[in-house]
Each structure stands twice: as C-alpha cells, then as structure tokens.
Enzyme design. Structure first.
Site, PDB file in Angstrom:
ATOM      1  N   HIS A 171      20.574 -20.507  17.937  1.00 23.87           N
ATOM      2  CA  HIS A 171      21.022 -20.937  19.264  1.00 23.87           C
ATOM      3  C   HIS A 171      21.006 -19.728  20.209  1.00 23.87           C
ATOM      4  O   HIS A 171      21.408 -18.633  19.811  1.00 23.87           O
ATOM      5  CB  HIS A 171      22.452 -21.488  19.134  1.00 23.87           C
ATOM      6  N   GLU A 201      15.494 -20.517  20.376  1.00 25.53           N
ATOM      7  CA  GLU A 201      15.781 -21.106  21.680  1.00 25.53           C
ATOM      8  C   GLU A 201      15.460 -20.093  22.778  1.00 25.53           C
ATOM      9  O   GLU A 201      15.768 -18.904  22.650  1.00 25.53           O
ATOM     10  CB  GLU A 201      17.257 -21.516  21.764  1.00 25.53           C
TER      11      GLU A 201
END
Length: 637
Positions: A171, A201
């Site tokens: 993330h 990401e």
C-alpha cells in the site's frame, strides 16, 4: 581424528604465538562459524580471566570453540545413534533421518549426500561416516530448518487463473515513513520488489513541466517523478520473482499528463508492459494464469469502453483524446482518496470523538462524479480494470472477470463478519484488493489474516512498518519459493463453497501439532544488559480461522541468552491448517508488565518440517539474525 583435524585447521593462526579477540573472530569466520559478538566477547573474557592478559592459546581457543559450537542437545542426539560415541556410519545416519526427522523417503544416497556436504574431516568423509563436527554442521544447516526446503522453490500449480492466488501487495509503496509528513522515496519500490511484492501502488498527480509526480496527495509527504518510479520498477520488477507485477495506479492526473504516464510506461517498460490480451484473445470468461503472464507488468486503472474498442483503436493516432468514466462504473473508491485524511481535516482525537458523538453522520449525497481518462492510458488496462464496488449482488450480475474491486479495511471487515459467504463467493470470481483505512496516519497495519480467511487476493500493507502484521505477510509469502503468488486453498477457489471462517464445516482437516521447545542459541542480549544477558521466554502463536487462533508461552529462563534450555512441550489443535500461520516470538522479560522483542520467525503451518529443527530468528525489520536460533522437535498428524 577430530582433534588432529581441529589442530590442523587452527595451527597456522597460532604460528606467531597466541591470538587476541580480533584473531579469534577471524579464525571463527574462517571456520564458517556464526557468532554473536556480545556472546563471543563474554566467552572470551571468561577464558582470559583464568590467566592475566587479553590473549589466548590454542587450548583456550578450543574451549571457546566448544562453548559456542558443541551444544549438549546435539551431542545427546549424536550419541544416541553413534556406534562408539565418536562416529556416525551412513547406516546410522539414515536411521536418524527416518526415525527422528520423519524423512520416510530417505535412502542410503540421501545419507551419503549429507555426509559429503557437511562432514569437514576428509578421512571420516572418505569412510562414508560422520563425525560430531559434521553432525553439528548438518543440524545447523537450512536442511534442518523448520521451514520445508521443498517450499523454498515454486512448487504449486501456476496455471490457475490469477484470482485463484493470494498475491503479495503493498500500500502506498512510495512512502517509507508515515502518511502525512514523511518522505516519499524510490527505495520504497526497490525494497518491496526485492521482497517479492507483486502489486505496487503509485499515487499520480500533475507535476510541473508536464511531468507527473508521485506523492500522497493533500499531505506534506515529499514528491518523486513518476518517470523515476517506472525506471526503478523496470530495473527490479523480476529480480525476485518471474511472475506478473501489477501496478495499481491511483490516478489524479489531467488527461494531458496521463498521456505522459502512458508514454513513460510504454517507452521504459517496453516488451514487459502487457497492453493487449495474450494471444490476441478477447475471450474474457477466465483470467490468464501467473504462468501465462510471466515477466509481464499489468496496469490497474480505470478504463474507458471495452477491450474490443481498445484493440480497434490500436493503429490509430488518438493523442489528445480522453473518455469519461462516471464513478458509478469507475473507482471513486476511496482509491481516489484511498487514504489518509488530508491535513485540513485533522483534529485532535478527542475532538473527533466528541464530534462523532454529538452530530448524526451527514447523509451522503449521491453525486455521480465524472473523471476523464486519456485513451492512451486507458488502453493499457487489460486484465486489471479498477471497478467501483457497489454490492456483491451487483458484481454477480454485472462484473466481468477482468474487473477488480478495492475495498477499505473497515468495510471489508464488516463484510467478513456479516456476509462471509457472499464475500468468499465474490473473491472466488474477482480479484479483490483491501487497503488500510485513512485514519492510519502513522502507516500502521491491520491484521491481514482476517482477509486471507475470506479469499481476498491483494491484502495491501504498509511494507515500511515493522510489526506482527508484516511478519505474517512475510511468513505467508515465504511459501512457494517466495514468488509473491500462493495458491488459495480449494475451498476458497470454489464459487459454490459452503466454507466460512466461523463455520468451517466439512472443510476442516484437523491437525494435531506438538512442538517441544528444547533450547535457544546465541539469542540477542537484552538492551538493558551490559554483557550478553537476557531473560528470554518464547511465545508460540497460531493465526488462522477464529477457532484456530491460539497463543502459548514458555517459562522465563533467567540471565541466559547464550544457551537457554526449556524442554517444554506445547500442543495445538488446528481445524484449517491450509490457512494457519505459526509465529515463534522471543522476548526478554524486563518486568512482569514489560517485555523487549528479541527476534521472531513466522511461517505457514503447512510449511512446517517434522523432527528436530532449528528455527532461524529475524529482527524487528525482518533481517535474519545470523547466529541466533531456537531448537525444537516438531511433530503432527
């Protein structure tokens, strides 16, 4: 024989007389003996205290070597199988492998290979025998690790569709500290890729001079050029794994800069970039497999129109064209505000709580937000189209297999609790990404286990934040050769499954697991200790479906980090071993209420080796502590 061998190995170093601590370290390194400096200093000092001065003789060195290397628990095992207490013939070694290590498939060749590999004394090796020195080296080797060596390579079937695997996912990969003020850094991408992460990401925003930038929008985190990020990804994408890499774009750029992004991706990644379906097939009833997508980078983003339209456009020049996606069919998904509260909205926690109590939550107005997507970028999306999650019902009727949802942890937790059956049926069909809630401003992590339990493929964590959650993540993806893809259990791949984590029903394969914790070796000393001391205790924890969660604690061994002995047995009954993880955590008991972390090791229960095994230990940051380990006997049926 072993005396003669020992003197011949060390005599050169004593040619010019006795040696000091430095010389002692060099000699142990030459002999490939792992040692912790604090422990060695302590043993060295104890030896030199017997006579004045800071140097040691050959006899002293032998005493130090024995204190560090000749472990009584190994000697006991060796003597139980040795014919004369000094030598283990190949036949006896084979007996040990079958009876103690449960290696039922072992034969004379297996025993001989071990002797050839680990026996340091030439004449013993030539006689197809093993000395205690060889036995020690074998017991300390990776072959005797608690982690099954078969699982250190890719052994699972990699031909299932992508949605059938757990996929190692990160993330806000660009952040290396907190979510608000911390630095963004290319190292975030490098380190995640070197760990085998397969879904990164990238938060993209308009930058100066028509160059898109990557940072955490509306916060004070620093900015890095999108182009540099893609260069790093190009360099490290397939260093740790050959299987496909997904770039999850959180895209806030204008269509003009989205075209720059598309150009960057095409020009830098070249052939690695997947921009058309494999084999030109537009049959979209089933996702391709990791095997079919080896060495390919997939773009996860919103998409305009259909794949067929993209393919028809391929030869036209459509620079400057953009399409609109309304957010009922795109991802406004907090993926657009995937995360942290922007700075303006921060208030003190107490004030936030008070607000929450006093005013009823405002009713959300359903505005259909339109976002513009440059066709050049849209057309790079093939099997990983970001799709706003509406409901399980809606997905069942309208969602295509190549459309993926991202769901925030709070909503996902609610689904797992209240509609586990529908959630599992959904993840059996569609790739589902879970991401941390926006209030985790310090980049803390949630427990990934609860989302693996319902089959979520991409359970994204903040890789920069150490702790139990990342230890579970690292342990889970040690499996299958560390390639970042782990095949989900059959009951999580079946669209009509009756399994739920709270009601495992007929999917239970009960396992009785018994672990005898024997000893520790060269554990890290306590930070409170001026020498090499600690008061170690071990916690053994099981993570899995709710009824499998368990934690057992050993007793505390006072003032001994060099060679604590426990000899305590712990039993666990595990209903769903395919989902269970086991964590060994060593702590120093500072006081009844306060423990200091010393090291840990986490692995899937199905990757446990049986028999006498060494358990390597990792630091808080996941770095292997070279000389520290636990020793245990593992048995299950």
């Amino acid at each position: 024989t072993s005396h003669t061998w020992f003197w011949s190995v060390i005599q050169n170093d004593f040619k010019t007389g006795n040696i000091d601590l430095e010389g002692c370290m060099r000699l142990l390194e030459k002999m490939q003996i792992n040692f912790d400096e604090d422990h060695l200093k302590h043993v060295f000092k104890k030896t030199t205290d017997k006579h004045t001065g800071d140097i040691i003789s050959m006899d002293d060195f032998r005493a130090i070597y024995r204190a560090l290397v000749h472990r009584p628990e190994f000697e006991e095992l060796f003597k139980a199988y040795s014919t004369d207490g000094h030598i283990l013939p190949d036949g006896q070694l084979l007996k040990f492998l079958v009876k103690e290590q449960f290696q039922t498939e072992a034969n004379e060749t297996t025993a001989l290979e071990i002797i050839m590999k680990y026996e340091p004394i030439d004449e013993v090796r030539k006689r197809r025998q093993m000395s205690f020195e060889g036995f020690i080296r074998y017991m300390n080797s990776d072959e005797c690790s608690i982690f099954k060596s078969q699982h250190k390579t890719v052994y699972q079937d990699m031909n299932h569709p992508l949605c059938d695997y757990f996929i190692s996912s990160s993330h806000n990969t660009y952040l290396i500290a907190d979510q608000l003020l911390g630095p963004s850094h290319l190292w975030g991408y490098t380190s995640a890729l070197l760990k085998g992460c397969r879904c990164l990401e990238i938060d993209c925003w308009d930058g100066n001079n028509n160059e898109p930038i990557v940072y955490h929008g509306h916060t004070l985190t620093s900015k890095i050029p999108f182009r540099s990020v893609i260069h790093v990804i190009d360099k490290y994408a397939f260093m740790s794994s050959a299987y496909p890499l997904v770039l999850s774009l959180e895209n806030h750029c204008s269509p003009k800069q989205q075209e720059v992004m598309a150009d960057c991706l095409k020009s830098i990644l070249g052939d690695k970039l997947l921009s058309t379906p494999i084999g030109g097939e537009v049959d979209m009833t089933r996702l391709p497999s990791p095997e079919a997508l080896k060495f390919k980078v997939l773009i996860k983003n919103k998409k305009v129109g259909t794949l067929e339209q993209s393919l028809l456009r391929m030869d036209d020049d459509y620079r400057g064209e953009a399409g609109e996606v309304s957010d009922s069919d795109a991802q406004s998904d907090s993926e657009d505000t995937d995360d942290t509260f922007p700075i303006q909205r921060l208030r003190s926690p107490s004030k936030r709580k008070a607000d929450r109590r006093s005013s009823p939550p405002p009713q959300k107005k359903l505005k259909v937000k339109k976002s513009k997507i440059a066709l050049a970028l849209s057309d790079l999306v093939v099997y990983t189209k970001s799709q706003k999650f509406v409901s399980f019902e809606y997905s069942l009727q309208h969602q295509q297999v190549f459309e993926n949802n991202s769901i925030g942890e709070s909503q996902a937790r609610k689904f797992a609790r209240l509609s586990a059956r529908e959630f599992i049926s959904h993840t059996a069909r569609f790739i589902t990404r879970i991401y941390p809630k926006g209030s985790r401003m310090t980049s803390s992590n949630y427990n990934p286990q609860e989302f693996w339990n319902v089959g979520c493929q991409m359970v994204a964590l903040n890789f920069q934040t150490p702790g139990t959650q990342m230890e579970l993540q690292d342990g889970k993806f040690l499996d299958n050769g560390g390639c970042g893809y782990v095949l989900k259990p059959e009951f999580l791949r079946d669209r009509n499954t009756t399994f739920t984590p709270r009601n495992v029903g007929g999917h239970s394969k009960p396992m009785s697991l018994s672990i005898r914790l024997i000893s520790g070796h060269q554990l890290p000393p306590s930070s409170m200790s001026k020498t090499n001391k600690a008061d170690p205790k071990v916690q053994i924890e099981i993570y899995g479906v709710p009824e499998d969660q368990a934690r057992k604690k050993s007793s505390v061994i006072k003032s001994n980090a060099l060679c604590p002995k426990w000899n305590e047995t712990f039993s666990f009954h595990i209903q769903v071993p395919e989902l269970a993880m086991i964590r060994f955590c060593v702590e120093d008991e500072i006081s009844l209420a306060n423990n200091e972390f010393l090291g840990q090791y986490t692995l899937p229960v199905t990757s446990l080796n049986t028999g006498y095994r060494n358990i390597p230990l990792l630091s808080k940051d996941g770095i292997k502590l070279e000389s520290a380990s636990l020793f245990a006997h593992v048995w299950y049926y």
